[in-house]
Design a protein around this motif. Sequence first.
Motif, PDB file in Angstrom:
ATOM      1  N   GLY A 130       4.324 -12.359  -8.107  1.00  0.00           N
ATOM      2  CA  GLY A 130       3.607 -12.225  -6.843  1.00  0.00           C
ATOM      3  C   GLY A 130       2.112 -12.093  -7.088  1.00  0.00           C
ATOM      4  N   PHE A 131       1.351 -12.520  -6.101  1.00  0.00           N
ATOM      5  CA  PHE A 131      -0.107 -12.541  -6.215  1.00  0.00           C
ATOM      6  C   PHE A 131      -0.692 -11.163  -6.516  1.00  0.00           C
ATOM      7  CE2 PHE A 131      -4.335 -12.215  -4.318  1.00  0.00           C
ATOM      8  CZ  PHE A 131      -4.984 -13.281  -4.932  1.00  0.00           C
ATOM      9  N   TRP A 132      -0.360 -10.174  -5.685  1.00  0.00           N
ATOM     10  CA  TRP A 132      -0.947  -8.847  -5.832  1.00  0.00           C
ATOM     11  C   TRP A 132      -0.468  -8.156  -7.100  1.00  0.00           C
ATOM     12  CZ3 TRP A 132      -5.080  -8.201  -3.157  1.00  0.00           C
ATOM     13  CH2 TRP A 132      -5.221  -8.862  -1.955  1.00  0.00           C
ATOM     14  N   ASN A 133       0.775  -8.335  -7.470  1.00  0.00           N
ATOM     15  CA  ASN A 133       1.290  -7.725  -8.690  1.00  0.00           C
ATOM     16  C   ASN A 133       0.672  -8.348  -9.927  1.00  0.00           C
ATOM     17  OD1 ASN A 133       3.018  -5.901  -7.421  1.00  0.00           O
ATOM     18  ND2 ASN A 133       4.598  -7.449  -7.206  1.00  0.00           N
ATOM     19  N   TYR A 134       0.396  -9.654  -9.869  1.00  0.00           N
ATOM     20  CA  TYR A 134      -0.203 -10.309 -11.032  1.00  0.00           C
ATOM     21  C   TYR A 134      -1.657  -9.879 -11.217  1.00  0.00           C
ATOM     22  CZ  TYR A 134      -1.910 -13.776 -14.274  1.00  0.00           C
ATOM     23  OH  TYR A 134      -2.488 -14.383 -15.354  1.00  0.00           O
ATOM     24  N   TRP A 135      -2.440  -9.925 -10.160  1.00  0.00           N
ATOM     25  CA  TRP A 135      -3.867  -9.654 -10.289  1.00  0.00           C
ATOM     26  C   TRP A 135      -4.222  -8.178 -10.296  1.00  0.00           C
ATOM     27  CZ3 TRP A 135      -6.817 -13.079 -12.279  1.00  0.00           C
ATOM     28  CH2 TRP A 135      -6.523 -14.417 -12.126  1.00  0.00           C
ATOM     29  N   PHE A 136      -3.421  -7.335  -9.615  1.00  0.00           N
ATOM     30  CA  PHE A 136      -3.776  -5.923  -9.523  1.00  0.00           C
ATOM     31  C   PHE A 136      -2.734  -4.974 -10.121  1.00  0.00           C
ATOM     32  CE2 PHE A 136      -6.359  -7.875  -6.216  1.00  0.00           C
ATOM     33  CZ  PHE A 136      -7.591  -7.309  -6.501  1.00  0.00           C
ATOM     34  N   TYR A 137      -1.689  -5.508 -10.727  1.00  0.00           N
ATOM     35  CA  TYR A 137      -0.662  -4.691 -11.392  1.00  0.00           C
ATOM     36  C   TYR A 137      -0.081  -3.630 -10.458  1.00  0.00           C
ATOM     37  CZ  TYR A 137      -2.918  -6.608 -15.580  1.00  0.00           C
ATOM     38  OH  TYR A 137      -3.451  -7.440 -16.525  1.00  0.00           O
ATOM     39  N   LEU A 138       0.157  -3.957  -9.218  1.00  0.00           N
ATOM     40  CA  LEU A 138       0.612  -2.962  -8.242  1.00  0.00           C
ATOM     41  C   LEU A 138       1.964  -2.357  -8.607  1.00  0.00           C
ATOM     42  CD1 LEU A 138      -0.467  -4.504  -4.832  1.00  0.00           C
ATOM     43  CD2 LEU A 138      -1.551  -2.692  -6.145  1.00  0.00           C
ATOM     44  N   LYS A 139       2.918  -3.189  -9.004  1.00  0.00           N
ATOM     45  CA  LYS A 139       4.245  -2.672  -9.349  1.00  0.00           C
ATOM     46  C   LYS A 139       4.191  -1.777 -10.589  1.00  0.00           C
ATOM     47  CE  LYS A 139       8.385  -5.165  -8.160  1.00  0.00           C
ATOM     48  NZ  LYS A 139       9.192  -6.339  -8.435  1.00  0.00           N
ATOM     49  N   MET A 140       3.456  -2.213 -11.588  1.00  0.00           N
ATOM     50  CA  MET A 140       3.375  -1.446 -12.832  1.00  0.00           C
ATOM     51  C   MET A 140       2.552  -0.177 -12.673  1.00  0.00           C
ATOM     52  SD  MET A 140       3.133  -4.093 -15.948  1.00  0.00           S
ATOM     53  CE  MET A 140       2.614  -5.615 -15.239  1.00  0.00           C
ATOM     54  N   ARG A 141       1.634  -0.178 -11.738  1.00  0.00           N
ATOM     55  CA  ARG A 141       0.788   0.997 -11.535  1.00  0.00           C
ATOM     56  C   ARG A 141       1.619   2.211 -11.183  1.00  0.00           C
ATOM     57  NH1 ARG A 141      -2.842   2.014  -6.361  1.00  0.00           N
ATOM     58  NH2 ARG A 141      -0.860   1.414  -5.504  1.00  0.00           N
ATOM     59  N   SER A 142       2.661   2.010 -10.392  1.00  0.00           N
ATOM     60  CA  SER A 142       3.487   3.143  -9.984  1.00  0.00           C
ATOM     61  C   SER A 142       4.392   3.629 -11.113  1.00  0.00           C
ATOM     62  CB  SER A 142       4.323   2.760  -8.766  1.00  0.00           C
ATOM     63  OG  SER A 142       5.167   1.670  -9.088  1.00  0.00           O
ATOM     64  N   GLU A 143       4.695   2.748 -12.072  1.00  0.00           N
ATOM     65  CA  GLU A 143       5.615   3.116 -13.143  1.00  0.00           C
ATOM     66  C   GLU A 143       4.919   3.546 -14.432  1.00  0.00           C
ATOM     67  OE1 GLU A 143       8.652   0.170 -13.747  1.00  0.00           O
ATOM     68  OE2 GLU A 143       8.582  -0.404 -11.638  1.00  0.00           O
TER      69      GLU A 143
END
Length: 162
Positions: free
Chosen positions: A45-58
């Motif tokens: 996904g766009f936001w997860n790739y560029w801003f690491y949104l999913k990984m940020r929480s983990e």
Amino acid sequence: MRFYGWNILYVIISIFLYITFRFGVEHYLRYTKNSKTFIRKNQQGFWNYWFYLKMRSELNLFYWLNALLLPLTLAYLVLTVSLGWLSFMQIPIAVLSALLCIVQIPSVLLSGKYDNLWYHGKVFLWLRRNPAGGGWDSSLFHIVGLLGIVAFVIYNICSAIL
């Protein structure tokens, strides 16, 4: 016109620094024992790739650094390329380059640290051959590069003001 040329060069360097930061984040993720599958799944996904949104929480990721570095680099690129030749835009571009430099310093240091840890198992290197693609790795390259960036930003601000 000199101001514009130097800033176009710094735009190119800034894009290169952002790319190396992305490699540093990936080396951090691999060094902290995250699998390639985990990284790939969490970057979909766009936001997860560029801003690491999913990984940020983990994970304890450099989210804030990426969240500043990407927009500042893009804003500096767009403003410099499109309006950098106008004399009244020199001060805003110089200020933006200074802000970008402030964010680039920790990003270069962190990416260099995790590149060195991933490839060589040490944080600081004097000089070693890079096993991934040849060439040489040294922490001194990062330090000299950072000093060059700071010197350019000081020169850039002085030339914009004077």
